[in-house]
Design a protein around this motif. Structure first.
Motif, PDB file in Angstrom:
ATOM      1  N   LYS A 190     -10.815  -8.204   4.458  1.00 42.19           N
ATOM      2  CA  LYS A 190     -10.923  -7.076   5.385  1.00 42.19           C
ATOM      3  C   LYS A 190     -10.400  -5.812   4.699  1.00 42.19           C
ATOM      4  CE  LYS A 190      -9.813 -10.159   9.266  1.00 42.19           C
ATOM      5  NZ  LYS A 190      -8.875 -10.401  10.391  1.00 42.19           N
TER       6      LYS A 190
ATOM      7  N   SER B 111      -1.324 -12.457   9.346  1.00 42.45           N
ATOM      8  CA  SER B 111      -2.507 -11.637   9.091  1.00 42.45           C
ATOM      9  C   SER B 111      -3.499 -12.274   8.119  1.00 42.45           C
ATOM     10  CB  SER B 111      -2.090 -10.265   8.560  1.00 42.45           C
ATOM     11  OG  SER B 111      -1.349 -10.407   7.368  1.00 42.45           O
TER      12      SER B 111
ATOM     13  N   SER C   9     -15.372  -1.165   3.681  1.00 46.29           N
ATOM     14  CA  SER C   9     -16.062  -1.590   4.911  1.00 46.29           C
ATOM     15  C   SER C   9     -17.553  -1.358   4.824  1.00 46.29           C
ATOM     16  CB  SER C   9     -15.494  -0.835   6.106  1.00 46.29           C
ATOM     17  OG  SER C   9     -15.602   0.562   5.910  1.00 46.29           O
TER      18      SER C   9
ATOM     19  N   GLU D  71      -8.172  -3.883   5.616  1.00 48.15           N
ATOM     20  CA  GLU D  71      -6.707  -3.864   5.708  1.00 48.15           C
ATOM     21  C   GLU D  71      -6.019  -4.784   4.697  1.00 48.15           C
ATOM     22  OE1 GLU D  71      -8.897  -4.369   8.211  1.00 48.15           O
ATOM     23  OE2 GLU D  71      -8.127  -5.839   9.662  1.00 48.15           O
ATOM     24  N   ASP D  72      -6.774  -5.573   3.970  1.00 50.19           N
ATOM     25  CA  ASP D  72      -6.209  -6.386   2.892  1.00 50.19           C
ATOM     26  C   ASP D  72      -6.050  -5.570   1.602  1.00 50.19           C
ATOM     27  OD1 ASP D  72      -8.237  -9.109   4.023  1.00 50.19           O
ATOM     28  OD2 ASP D  72      -6.084  -8.836   4.344  1.00 50.19           O
TER      29      ASP D  72
ATOM     30  N   THR E 264       0.852  -1.176   0.000  1.00 51.31           N
ATOM     31  CA  THR E 264       0.000   0.000   0.000  1.00 51.31           C
ATOM     32  C   THR E 264       0.893   1.232   0.000  1.00 51.31           C
ATOM     33  OG1 THR E 264      -0.149  -0.133   2.416  1.00 51.31           O
ATOM     34  CG2 THR E 264      -1.946  -1.111   1.156  1.00 51.31           C
TER      35      THR E 264
END
Length: 120
Positions: free
Chosen positions: A85, A61, A120, A87-88, A39
């Protein structure tokens, strides 16, 4: 040697995606290969690898949610991603690895990446 990733996209949290990495110039069956992600502003991190015998390793993770596999007939590497998620989210790259493991400096050849976005 060329690696071409595909299968990225945008999904909602809890969804699934399958990434593929088509290899040319060598056979995936005899090569350790892996998936990494990055990222903006962060270092590229190892997600999963699979060795020539089919042994696998995962980052903590993603362990239990992601599955790495090879199709020797198709000469293609896959990453099945479930229960995604936010965060992936990141650019996902496949790579050949020598030695075999999740450290990015083990990579010899990189693909150009495919973007995964989880909302999300």
């Amino acid at each position: 040697v060329q690696l071409v990733e595909a299968g990225g996209g945008s999904v909602q949290a809890g969804g699934s995606l399958t990434l593929s990495c088509a290899a040319s110039g060598y056979t995936v069956s005899g090569t350790c290969m892996g998936w990494f992600r990055q990222t903006p502003g962060k270092e590229r991190e190892g997600v999963a690898f699979i060795d020539s015998a089919g042994g696998t390793g995962y980052a903590d993770s993603v362990n239990g949610r992601f599955t790495i596999s090879k199709d020797n007939a198709e000469n293609t590497l896959y990453l099945q991603m479930n229960s995604l998620k936010p965060e992936d989210t990141g650019m996902y790259y496949c790579a050949t690895l020598r030695p075999c493991g999740l450290l990015r400096w083990y990579a010899n050849t990189w693909g150009r990446g495919t973007q995964v976005t989880v909302s999300s």
